[in-house]
Design a protein around this motif. Structure first.
Motif, PDB file in Angstrom:
ATOM      1  N   MET A   2       0.944  -1.098   0.090  1.00 35.60           N
ATOM      2  CA  MET A   2       0.128   0.058  -0.005  1.00 35.60           C
ATOM      3  C   MET A   2       0.940   1.052   0.031  1.00 35.60           C
ATOM      4  SD  MET A   2      -2.800   1.293   2.731  1.00 35.60           S
ATOM      5  CE  MET A   2      -1.732   1.751   3.942  1.00 35.60           C
ATOM      6  N   SER A   3       0.484   2.325  -0.833  1.00 32.36           N
ATOM      7  CA  SER A   3       1.206   3.437  -0.716  1.00 32.36           C
ATOM      8  C   SER A   3       0.198   4.737  -0.691  1.00 32.36           C
ATOM      9  CB  SER A   3       1.959   3.732  -2.143  1.00 32.36           C
ATOM     10  OG  SER A   3       1.197   3.755  -3.013  1.00 32.36           O
ATOM     11  N   THR A   4       0.695   5.818   0.053  1.00 32.92           N
ATOM     12  CA  THR A   4      -0.279   6.834   0.050  1.00 32.92           C
ATOM     13  C   THR A   4       0.569   7.976  -0.499  1.00 32.92           C
ATOM     14  OG1 THR A   4      -0.966   6.412   2.249  1.00 32.92           O
ATOM     15  CG2 THR A   4      -1.308   8.749   1.829  1.00 32.92           C
ATOM     16  N   ASP A   5       0.106   8.496  -1.693  1.00 32.46           N
ATOM     17  CA  ASP A   5       0.430   9.694  -2.314  1.00 32.46           C
ATOM     18  C   ASP A   5      -0.123  11.233  -1.752  1.00 32.46           C
ATOM     19  OD1 ASP A   5       0.799  11.759  -4.472  1.00 32.46           O
ATOM     20  OD2 ASP A   5       1.583  10.282  -5.777  1.00 32.46           O
ATOM     21  N   GLN A   6       0.754  11.693  -1.373  1.00 35.07           N
ATOM     22  CA  GLN A   6       0.585  13.178  -0.502  1.00 35.07           C
ATOM     23  C   GLN A   6       0.032  14.116  -1.597  1.00 35.07           C
ATOM     24  OE1 GLN A   6       0.151  13.137   2.675  1.00 35.07           O
ATOM     25  NE2 GLN A   6       0.780  11.059   2.841  1.00 35.07           N
ATOM     26  N   GLY A   7       0.290  13.978  -2.667  1.00 32.65           N
ATOM     27  CA  GLY A   7      -0.293  14.664  -3.652  1.00 32.65           C
ATOM     28  C   GLY A   7       0.579  16.117  -3.742  1.00 32.65           C
ATOM     29  N   SER A   8      -0.023  17.069  -4.480  1.00 32.47           N
ATOM     30  CA  SER A   8       0.488  18.426  -4.547  1.00 32.47           C
ATOM     31  C   SER A   8      -0.295  19.357  -4.210  1.00 32.47           C
ATOM     32  CB  SER A   8       1.197  18.655  -5.968  1.00 32.47           C
ATOM     33  OG  SER A   8       0.109  18.525  -6.949  1.00 32.47           O
ATOM     34  N   GLY A   9      -0.049  20.641  -4.333  1.00 30.51           N
ATOM     35  CA  GLY A   9      -1.147  21.541  -4.023  1.00 30.51           C
ATOM     36  C   GLY A   9      -2.465  21.463  -4.700  1.00 30.51           C
ATOM     37  N   VAL A  62      -3.105   4.098  -2.522  1.00 30.07           N
ATOM     38  CA  VAL A  62      -3.067   3.067  -3.810  1.00 30.07           C
ATOM     39  C   VAL A  62      -2.833   2.076  -3.054  1.00 30.07           C
ATOM     40  CG1 VAL A  62      -2.127   2.919  -5.910  1.00 30.07           C
ATOM     41  CG2 VAL A  62      -2.607   5.272  -5.134  1.00 30.07           C
ATOM     42  N   ILE A  63      -3.639   0.772  -3.456  1.00 25.83           N
ATOM     43  CA  ILE A  63      -3.574  -0.527  -3.071  1.00 25.83           C
ATOM     44  C   ILE A  63      -3.354  -1.381  -4.197  1.00 25.83           C
ATOM     45  CG2 ILE A  63      -3.922  -2.218  -1.262  1.00 25.83           C
ATOM     46  CD1 ILE A  63      -5.709  -0.043   0.188  1.00 25.83           C
ATOM     47  N   PRO A  64      -2.278  -1.868  -4.734  1.00 31.02           N
ATOM     48  CA  PRO A  64      -2.276  -2.678  -5.755  1.00 31.02           C
ATOM     49  C   PRO A  64      -2.643  -4.283  -5.341  1.00 31.02           C
ATOM     50  CG  PRO A  64      -0.119  -1.700  -5.596  1.00 31.02           C
ATOM     51  CD  PRO A  64      -0.853  -1.264  -4.333  1.00 31.02           C
ATOM     52  N   LEU A  65      -3.355  -5.019  -6.036  1.00 28.82           N
ATOM     53  CA  LEU A  65      -3.827  -6.339  -5.880  1.00 28.82           C
ATOM     54  C   LEU A  65      -3.016  -7.412  -5.832  1.00 28.82           C
ATOM     55  CD1 LEU A  65      -7.710  -6.582  -7.297  1.00 28.82           C
ATOM     56  CD2 LEU A  65      -6.882  -5.724  -5.216  1.00 28.82           C
ATOM     57  N   SER A  66      -1.852  -7.073  -6.355  1.00 27.82           N
ATOM     58  CA  SER A  66      -0.674  -8.170  -6.026  1.00 27.82           C
ATOM     59  C   SER A  66       0.509  -7.505  -6.527  1.00 27.82           C
ATOM     60  CB  SER A  66      -0.841  -8.971  -7.223  1.00 27.82           C
ATOM     61  OG  SER A  66      -0.547  -8.437  -8.514  1.00 27.82           O
ATOM     62  N   GLY A  67       1.677  -8.244  -6.213  1.00 26.15           N
ATOM     63  CA  GLY A  67       3.231  -7.543  -6.614  1.00 26.15           C
ATOM     64  C   GLY A  67       3.104  -7.198  -8.002  1.00 26.15           C
ATOM     65  N   CYS A 117       0.888  -6.209  -9.839  1.00 31.76           N
ATOM     66  CA  CYS A 117       0.168  -5.026 -10.169  1.00 31.76           C
ATOM     67  C   CYS A 117       0.985  -3.697  -9.432  1.00 31.76           C
ATOM     68  CB  CYS A 117      -1.222  -5.177  -9.270  1.00 31.76           C
ATOM     69  SG  CYS A 117      -2.314  -6.354  -9.811  1.00 31.76           S
ATOM     70  N   ALA A 118       1.562  -4.025  -8.492  1.00 35.53           N
ATOM     71  CA  ALA A 118       2.444  -2.850  -8.071  1.00 35.53           C
ATOM     72  C   ALA A 118       3.469  -2.521  -9.113  1.00 35.53           C
ATOM     73  CB  ALA A 118       2.913  -3.409  -6.590  1.00 35.53           C
ATOM     74  N   GLU A 119       4.101  -3.421  -9.576  1.00 34.36           N
ATOM     75  CA  GLU A 119       5.051  -2.903 -10.732  1.00 34.36           C
ATOM     76  C   GLU A 119       4.495  -2.525 -11.679  1.00 34.36           C
ATOM     77  OE1 GLU A 119       6.635  -6.753 -11.992  1.00 34.36           O
ATOM     78  OE2 GLU A 119       7.497  -7.419  -9.847  1.00 34.36           O
ATOM     79  N   VAL A 120       3.294  -2.674 -12.211  1.00 34.49           N
ATOM     80  CA  VAL A 120       2.486  -1.799 -13.203  1.00 34.49           C
ATOM     81  C   VAL A 120       2.168  -0.343 -12.773  1.00 34.49           C
ATOM     82  CG1 VAL A 120       0.676  -1.754 -14.696  1.00 34.49           C
ATOM     83  CG2 VAL A 120       1.427  -3.957 -14.418  1.00 34.49           C
ATOM     84  N   VAL A 121       1.933  -0.461 -11.416  1.00 36.49           N
ATOM     85  CA  VAL A 121       1.776   1.122 -11.122  1.00 36.49           C
ATOM     86  C   VAL A 121       2.976   1.831 -11.080  1.00 36.49           C
ATOM     87  CG1 VAL A 121       0.926   2.171  -8.819  1.00 36.49           C
ATOM     88  CG2 VAL A 121      -0.336   0.228  -9.549  1.00 36.49           C
ATOM     89  N   ARG A 162     -10.253 -10.028  -6.802  1.00 34.93           N
ATOM     90  CA  ARG A 162      -9.186 -10.393  -5.906  1.00 34.93           C
ATOM     91  C   ARG A 162      -8.512 -11.573  -6.159  1.00 34.93           C
ATOM     92  NH1 ARG A 162      -8.462  -6.477  -2.039  1.00 34.93           N
ATOM     93  NH2 ARG A 162     -10.138  -5.083  -1.491  1.00 34.93           N
ATOM     94  N   ARG A 163      -9.393 -12.615  -6.451  1.00 32.74           N
ATOM     95  CA  ARG A 163      -9.306 -14.054  -6.817  1.00 32.74           C
ATOM     96  C   ARG A 163      -8.649 -14.150  -8.332  1.00 32.74           C
ATOM     97  NH1 ARG A 163     -13.626 -18.322  -5.223  1.00 32.74           N
ATOM     98  NH2 ARG A 163     -11.805 -19.655  -5.583  1.00 32.74           N
ATOM     99  N   LEU A 164      -9.063 -13.164  -9.341  1.00 31.16           N
ATOM    100  CA  LEU A 164      -8.539 -13.260 -10.469  1.00 31.16           C
ATOM    101  C   LEU A 164      -6.785 -12.996 -10.546  1.00 31.16           C
ATOM    102  CD1 LEU A 164      -9.112 -13.490 -13.548  1.00 31.16           C
ATOM    103  CD2 LEU A 164      -9.479 -11.080 -13.441  1.00 31.16           C
ATOM    104  N   TYR A 165      -6.711 -11.914  -9.627  1.00 29.52           N
ATOM    105  CA  TYR A 165      -5.448 -11.247  -9.522  1.00 29.52           C
ATOM    106  C   TYR A 165      -4.405 -12.339  -8.767  1.00 29.52           C
ATOM    107  CZ  TYR A 165      -6.401  -7.258 -12.669  1.00 29.52           C
ATOM    108  OH  TYR A 165      -6.661  -6.636 -13.668  1.00 29.52           O
ATOM    109  N   ALA A 166      -4.998 -12.976  -8.116  1.00 25.15           N
ATOM    110  CA  ALA A 166      -4.173 -13.982  -7.325  1.00 25.15           C
ATOM    111  C   ALA A 166      -3.929 -15.326  -7.943  1.00 25.15           C
ATOM    112  CB  ALA A 166      -5.089 -14.282  -6.053  1.00 25.15           C
TER     113      ALA A 166
END
Length: 244
Positions: A1-8, A15-20, A22-26, A210-214
């Motif tokens: 899980m990551s939290t993007d603090q954004g900008s002004g 942002v929570i990718p469903l798999s490892g 998925c995280a790479e694609v993000v 979730r099951r599809l991406y697992a």
């Protein structure tokens, strides 16, 4: 899980990718496809603007998937005639397109219409049609996949019926076609939009995804396909309702 603090000008996002994978694609940040469900109050113009601002800042390309025509399947399942359901789906689809255009326009995006992937756009894309047809066959042939699709559809329908009512078999069988129309975007958006990688962004994925991406359902998403649960931080994060 990551939290993007954004900008002004961008609201912070969780942002929570469903798999490892998925995280790479993000992390590749090439293409994002935001699912915008018709008949869902979560997707106000302000919410869409939040999502668009974040997506445009992080990804090279951004599109918005609007399952407009398929929404008629859900409407038919809860009692509308096919004609009335088609009319309501068309009207709501245009309403959602207008909200997306307003949100993008407020961010200075000129080609607002070109950013929308609705049924009219998708049915003319060979990769989408191929994936859709394969998904329909898979639903018929694969018992486990069919069961989880029907379970997810039954849960959505139960929320649209009167208190205490449970959807019948025929209602579920009709409404499940909505999910099957969305399925190609969960399996291989890169092939559909002509990208190497793409992440589908939504705020509340059903268990079937979730099951599809697992890798539990026998048909894995393409190597470049990702999925992430993306929600604005703060009080607005909990607003809105689930379902299409």
């Amino acid at each position: 899980m990551s939290t993007d603090q954004g900008s002004g000008c961008t609201a912070p996002m969780t942002v929570i990718p469903l798999s490892g994978r998925c995280a790479e694609v993000v992390e590749r940040a090439e293409h994002a496809c935001f699912g915008i469900s018709p008949f869902n109050s979560y997707f106000s113009t302000a919410r869409i603007r939040q999502l668009a601002a974040w997506g445009l800042r992080h990804f090279e390309r951004v599109d918005f998937f609007v399952p407009d025509t398929p929404s008629a399947f859900t409407l038919e399942a809860v009692g509308y005639t096919p004609e009335k359901a088609a009319w309501k789906a068309r009207r709501q689809g245009q309403y959602v397109r207008n909200k997306i255009a307003a949100a993008l326009g407020s961010l200075g995006v000129a080609d607002t219409g070109a950013r929308v992937l609705g049924w009219a756009e998708l049915e003319g894309i060979a990769a989408f049609s191929r994936l859709h047809e394969r998904g329909l066959r898979w639903y018929v042939e694969e018992a486990v996949f069919r069961a989880v699709c029907r379970e997810a559809t039954g849960w959505v329908l139960a929320g649209k019926l009167s208190d205490g009512q449970r959807p019948g078999e025929e209602q579920i069988e009709r409404a499940v076609r909505y999910f099957l129309a969305e399925l190609p975007l969960f399996l291989d958006t890169p092939a559909i939009v002509g990208a190497e990688t793409s992440v589908f962004c939504y705020h509340q994925p059903p268990d079937v995804l979730r099951r599809l991406y697992a890798g539990e359902l026998g048909w894995r998403p393409a190597a470049g396909q990702g999925f992430a649960v993306v929600t604005p931080d703060g009080p607005a994060r909990a607003a809105g309702a689930a379902g299409n």
